[in-house]
Design a protein around this motif. Structure first.
Motif, PDB file in Angstrom:
ATOM      1  N   ASP A 188     104.220  22.868 -40.092  1.00 42.52           N
ATOM      2  CA  ASP A 188     104.003  21.434 -39.877  1.00 42.52           C
ATOM      3  C   ASP A 188     102.510  21.247 -39.704  1.00 42.52           C
ATOM      4  O   ASP A 188     101.985  21.334 -38.600  1.00 42.52           O
ATOM      5  N   GLY A 189     101.820  21.039 -40.825  1.00 42.10           N
ATOM      6  CA  GLY A 189     100.362  21.047 -40.776  1.00 42.10           C
ATOM      7  C   GLY A 189      99.917  22.404 -40.281  1.00 42.10           C
ATOM      8  O   GLY A 189     100.381  23.430 -40.762  1.00 42.10           O
ATOM      9  N   ARG A 190      99.082  22.391 -39.249  1.00 42.75           N
ATOM     10  CA  ARG A 190      98.659  23.669 -38.688  1.00 42.75           C
ATOM     11  C   ARG A 190      99.626  24.138 -37.606  1.00 42.75           C
ATOM     12  O   ARG A 190      99.498  25.223 -37.067  1.00 42.75           O
ATOM     13  N   GLY A 191     100.561  23.277 -37.281  1.00 43.57           N
ATOM     14  CA  GLY A 191     101.497  23.587 -36.200  1.00 43.57           C
ATOM     15  C   GLY A 191     102.849  24.063 -36.706  1.00 43.57           C
ATOM     16  O   GLY A 191     103.016  24.420 -37.870  1.00 43.57           O
ATOM     17  N   ILE A 192     103.797  24.053 -35.787  1.00 43.82           N
ATOM     18  CA  ILE A 192     105.145  24.522 -36.085  1.00 43.82           C
ATOM     19  C   ILE A 192     106.103  23.348 -36.035  1.00 43.82           C
ATOM     20  O   ILE A 192     106.016  22.501 -35.142  1.00 43.82           O
ATOM     21  N   GLY A 193     106.997  23.283 -37.017  1.00 39.97           N
ATOM     22  CA  GLY A 193     108.045  22.268 -36.988  1.00 39.97           C
ATOM     23  C   GLY A 193     109.230  22.791 -36.198  1.00 39.97           C
ATOM     24  O   GLY A 193     109.098  23.202 -35.061  1.00 39.97           O
ATOM     25  N   ARG A 194     110.383  22.825 -36.838  1.00 37.65           N
ATOM     26  CA  ARG A 194     111.573  23.338 -36.154  1.00 37.65           C
ATOM     27  C   ARG A 194     111.742  24.829 -36.422  1.00 37.65           C
ATOM     28  O   ARG A 194     111.148  25.371 -37.347  1.00 37.65           O
ATOM     29  N   VAL A 195     112.584  25.464 -35.629  1.00 38.93           N
ATOM     30  CA  VAL A 195     112.827  26.894 -35.814  1.00 38.93           C
ATOM     31  C   VAL A 195     114.324  27.195 -35.834  1.00 38.93           C
ATOM     32  O   VAL A 195     115.136  26.385 -35.406  1.00 38.93           O
ATOM     33  N   ARG A 196     114.658  28.358 -36.368  1.00 41.15           N
ATOM     34  CA  ARG A 196     116.006  28.920 -36.292  1.00 41.15           C
ATOM     35  C   ARG A 196     115.845  30.390 -35.945  1.00 41.15           C
ATOM     36  O   ARG A 196     114.963  31.057 -36.500  1.00 41.15           O
ATOM     37  N   LEU A 197     116.704  30.867 -35.066  1.00 46.57           N
ATOM     38  CA  LEU A 197     116.666  32.286 -34.717  1.00 46.57           C
ATOM     39  C   LEU A 197     118.078  32.849 -34.734  1.00 46.57           C
ATOM     40  O   LEU A 197     119.029  32.137 -34.413  1.00 46.57           O
ATOM     41  N   ALA A 198     118.197  34.109 -35.089  1.00 48.22           N
ATOM     42  CA  ALA A 198     119.523  34.735 -35.077  1.00 48.22           C
ATOM     43  C   ALA A 198     119.403  36.228 -34.855  1.00 48.22           C
ATOM     44  O   ALA A 198     118.428  36.853 -35.278  1.00 48.22           O
ATOM     45  N   CYS A 199     120.397  36.798 -34.177  1.00 44.80           N
ATOM     46  CA  CYS A 199     120.513  38.249 -34.084  1.00 44.80           C
ATOM     47  C   CYS A 199     121.075  38.727 -35.400  1.00 44.80           C
ATOM     48  O   CYS A 199     122.013  38.128 -35.928  1.00 44.80           O
ATOM     49  N   ILE A 200     120.526  39.800 -35.908  1.00 47.77           N
ATOM     50  CA  ILE A 200     121.063  40.343 -37.158  1.00 47.77           C
ATOM     51  C   ILE A 200     121.338  41.836 -36.984  1.00 47.77           C
ATOM     52  O   ILE A 200     120.673  42.509 -36.207  1.00 47.77           O
ATOM     53  N   PRO A 201     122.343  42.338 -37.719  1.00 44.34           N
ATOM     54  CA  PRO A 201     122.721  43.745 -37.539  1.00 44.34           C
ATOM     55  C   PRO A 201     121.791  44.714 -38.272  1.00 44.34           C
ATOM     56  O   PRO A 201     121.680  45.862 -37.887  1.00 44.34           O
TER      57      PRO A 201
END
Ligand SMILES: [Zn+2]
Length: 311
Positions: free
Chosen positions: A166-179
């Motif tokens: 988002d420009g120089r910044g951060i928009g939204r995020v998603r995180l997940a545990c993965i095997p």
């Protein structure tokens, strides 16, 4: 319905001092267009007693708690509302011990279960995927921190992170545990977390190759020194995540429940620019009456990593 929520603790205390007031508020959130039967979706109903309605079509009796995370809980809604306030009004949320103390709950187990049920409600059903330019990379939770060689891992949990530019910044995020770091897992995460047509920026990991439906920007790092080399936005998200897990929760987060903590982190992070903390209170209660109940056995059952899918 216009969004109606308390803006201060005092307002919360004034408005939600009784079960009836809490029930009324939840009813409007759950049935904005009027009561509907959780079993047959029928609309004709009759009041049985305070807070309980009977469907005229299938005779099912439903309270505002039935079929939500509040089902089967012995705690009054007044206590739940205060728990939601604690979780949403503070920048870093609250630990189970902190919640037990501030609400005077009988046991740590109760406080812990309340927080975990709320975390289940932090994922909005049908939420939008990330779009635009999205950085994707992985990190680890647990085990000794820096100095790990390559991508070998022992007793560590893998977390994959997607962060919108988002420009120089951060928009939204998603995180997940993965095997694991296989093509199936990583492509699966991208497909569930990122809108097709977006630009996905990854490092040189081979498993990301062949990503279809996206513009794939691959940045190969040749001289990889020790530690992790994360793209800037993912790096910031990961350090905030770890600071929160080590700070508020003293790092006492096992692999089995990591997904729930990632949900809470994501919920708060994606709403960090929200004008009012009260709005988070509103959102969480709104989602709490839309997600199915999570019985205590479910919360404590050991979940295989990645078993609940990527979010
Ligand atoms: Zn019915």
């Amino acid at each position: 319905m216009s969004e109606d929520y308390p803006r201060t603790l005092l307002e919360l205390e004034r408005r939600f001092g009784s079960e009836e007031a809490c029930r009324q508020y939840l009813s409007v959130l759950r049935w904005p267009d009027g009561w509907s039967c959780p079993r047959c979706a029928g609309r004709r109903h009759r009041s049985v007693r305070r807070g309980l309605w009977r469907c005229q079509d299938c005779r099912f009796e439903a309270s505002v708690r039935a079929g939500t995370i509040f089902q089967d809980s012995h705690l009054p809604l007044t206590v739940w509302f205060r728990a939601v306030w604690q979780v949403t009004s503070q920048k870093s949320g609250v630990s189970a011990l902190g919640l037990q103390r501030v609400l005077g709950l009988g046991s740590y187990k109760t406080a812990w279960a309340v927080l975990h049920k709320l975390r289940r409600a932090m994922v909005r059903p049908g939420r939008e995927r990330l779009h635009g330019v999205v950085e994707v990379d992985e990190t680890y939770w647990g085990g000794p921190e820096p100095g790990l060689i390559g991508r070998l891992t022992q007793n560590k949990v893998l977390i994959v992170v997607g962060a919108e530019e988002d420009g120089r910044g951060i928009g939204r995020v998603r995180l997940a545990c993965i095997p694991d770091l296989t093509t199936a897992t990583l492509h699966g995460f991208v497909q569930q977390a990122v809108e097709p047509g977006s630009t996905v920026r990854t490092d040189g990991l081979r498993a990301y190759m062949g990503l279809t439906g996206y513009v794939h920007e691959r940045q190969v790092q040749r001289d990889q020194a020790e530690g992790e080399h994360l793209p800037p936005r993912v790096h910031r998200v990961v350090s905030l995540l770890k600071r929160w897990m080590l700070g508020t929760h003293h790092g006492a987060i096992g692999a089995a429940h990591l997904d729930d903590y990632l949900n809470e982190f994501t919920f708060r992070f994606n709403r960090r620019k929200s004008a009012s903390r009260g709005k988070l209170f509103y959102r969480l209660l709104q989602q709490a009456v839309q997600v199915p109940p999570a019985p205590f056995q479910d919360l404590t059952r050991l979940q295989p990593l990645g078993g609940r899918g990527v979010k």
